[in-house]
Design an enzyme around this catalytic site. Structure first.
Site, PDB file in Angstrom:
ATOM      1  CB  CYS A 245      12.691  49.829  43.886  1.00 46.80           C
ATOM      2  SG  CYS A 245      14.110  48.810  43.400  1.00 46.80           S
ATOM      3  CG  HIS A 328      15.480  54.017  43.212  1.00 45.80           C
ATOM      4  ND1 HIS A 328      15.159  53.815  44.545  1.00 45.80           N
ATOM      5  CD2 HIS A 328      15.857  52.810  42.734  1.00 45.80           C
ATOM      6  CE1 HIS A 328      15.352  52.542  44.859  1.00 45.80           C
ATOM      7  NE2 HIS A 328      15.775  51.912  43.768  1.00 45.80           N
ATOM      8  CD  GLU A 330      14.510  57.238  45.612  1.00 50.59           C
ATOM      9  OE1 GLU A 330      15.412  56.387  45.633  1.00 50.59           O
ATOM     10  OE2 GLU A 330      13.427  57.064  45.025  1.00 50.59           O
TER      11      GLU A 330
END
Length: 351
Positions: A245, A328, A330
Site C-alpha cells: 500500500c 492488501h 493480508e
C-alpha cells in the site's frame, strides 16, 4: 439524535446520528466491502477520512475487538444507509461508538452519495451529530485542510521500536500505520520482526542487522512521508525492500518516481488485479494515491495492474531486490487470494 453530513460542493444530507454528539471534518470516501466493517474502521489508513459503506446494512454481527487492525477506530466518522440496532452479538456498533466517543450517521442515501463521489471525485465533508444545520456542515466541510496538507503518519505510527520475536529471517518493519494482520502474515512465516517508528534513521535500523526492510501501509499523501522516503532510499540496493500500500508508493518515491492523487481511489474487498502472467486476483484495497508507473526508473517492471482502470498495483526490480504491491494481501477484511502468493514471494527473496 439529529445528524447531518455536509459536503464542500454545497449539498448536505440529514440523517440519524449514533455514537456521541460532536463534529468532525475530513475527506468522505466510500468502501464497497460487504463485511469487515470493524477491520475497515480500525485501519490506520483511514485516518483523516470519514468512511461511508456502500453495502446498505452495517453492524449486523456487532463488534469483536479481535477483528480490529489496530487498537482503536481511526476513521473520523461512519456513514451508513441502515445501522443494525439488534445484532447477533454485542456490543452493537452504535453502543461501541457511544462508549468510545465516536461519530456516525445512518439513514443516508449512500447509493446517491457514492455516485456523486464517482462523478465529482472525493469531496471534503463534515459530520455533525447532535444538530442538523446543513449550512453549517457545508461551511465546516469547505474550511477544512486538504489531506495532502496534513501529516497523518505521525499520528498512527508506533512511538517506540519493539520486537516480535521469531526464529526465521530478521525483517525491519517501518511502521507508517501498520495493520495488525501484516505482522501476523510475516510472523506466520517465522520472521523475526523489529518494528520501527516512521521517522527512524537508517543507522538505528541498521544496528539490528536486518536481512530485509518492509514498509507498511499508512494514511494520507505519500509525499509527506519524507523521513521514510529517505530511509528507504538508503537501504535500496543494500538489502531486499518490500512494501504494501503506502509502502509501495514510498518505495517508488525513493526511486525517484512520482505519485498522484486519484479521483476517488480504490477501497473495498472486491478489487481485481492482473498479475504479470495474466492471472487475475480479487484483492482488498484502501488507497487514494497511486504510483505513476511510467515514471519508474529503468530496471523496474510492473507486477500487477488494476483491471478496472489500469493503474499500477505493484512493481519489482530484480537488480535491486525490490518487491511491492499496492493492495492488501493480508486481507482482513477481504479475500485471501494473494496472501500466500505475496508473502511467500517476499520471504523467499530474502537471502
Amino acid at each position: 439524535m439529529k445528524a447531518v453530513l455536509g459536503l464542500e460542493n454545497g449539498t448536505y444530507y440529514v440523517g440519524e446520528g449514533f455514537g456521541v454528539e460532536g463534529t468532525s471534518s475530513g475527506e468522505l470516501v466510500f468502501t464497497t466491502q460487504m463485511g469487515g466493517y470493524m477491520e475497515a474502521l480500525s485501519d490506520p489508513s483511514y485516518k483523516g477520512q470519514i468512511l461511508m459503506f456502500t453495502y446498505p446494512l452495517i453492524g449486523n454481527y456487532g463488534v469483536d475487538p479481535d477483528n480490529f487492525q489496530s487498537s482503536n477506530v481511526h476513521a473520523l466518522g461512519c456513514v451508513v444507509r441502515e445501522l443494525c440496532k439488534a445484532p447477533a452479538a454485542t456490543p452493537s456498533l452504535g453502543d461501541y461508538f457511544a462508549d468510545h466517543g465516536l461519530l456516525g450517521i445512518s439513514g443516508i442515501d449512500t447509493r446517491k452519495l457514492t455516485i456523486e463521489t464517482r462523478v465529482n471525485g472525493t469531496l471534503g465533508a463534515a459530520l455533525i451529530v447532535g444538530d442538523d444545520n446543513g449550512d453549517y456542515a457545508v461551511e465546516c466541510a469547505r474550511n477544512q485542510r486538504s489531506i495532502t496538507e496534513i501529516d497523518l503518519i505521525p499520528q498512527v505510527s508506533c512511538r517506540e521500536a519493539y520486537r516480535i520475536k521469531g526464529t526465521g529471517k530478521r525483517i525491519a518493519v517501518l511502521d507508517l500505520g501498520v495493520k495488525k494482520n501484516m505482522l501476523i502474515s510475516l510472523k506466520r512465516r517465522g520472521a523475526d520482526l523489529y518494528v520501527f517508528p516512521h521517522n527512524t534513521s537508517p543507522d538505528v535500523i541498521e544496528a539490528v542487522k536486518p536481512q530485509a526492510l518492509f514498509i507498511t501501509n499508512g494514511p494520507g499523501d505519500p509525499m509527506r512521508a519524507t523521513a521514510a522516503i529517505k530511509t528507504v532510499r538508503y537501504f535500496i540496493g543494500k538489502i531486499p525492500v518490500f512494501g504494501i500500500c503506502m509502502g509501495n508508493q514510498v518505495t517508488a518515491l525513493a526511486l525517484g518516481a512520482k505519485t498522484y492523487k486519484m479521483k476517488f481511489g480504490h477501497r473495498g474487498a472486491n478489487q481485481p488485479v492482473r498479475y504479470r502472467d495474466g492471472r487475475i486476483f480479487i484483492t482488498t484495497q484502501n488507497h487514494g494515491f497511486a504510483v505513476d508507473g511510467d515514471t519508474l526508473p529503468e530496471g523496474c517492471e510492473k507486477l500487477f495492474t488494476n483491471v478496472n482502470d489500469g493503474t499500477l498495483e505493484g512493481f519489482f526490480s530484480e537488480d535491486l531486490n525490490i518487491f511491492t504491491v499496492q493492495f492488501h494481501p493480508e486481507a482482513h477484511a477481504g479475500p485471501y487470494d494473494t496472501e500466500e502468493l505475496i508473502f511467500d514471494m517476499m520471504y523467499r527473496r530474502i537471502p
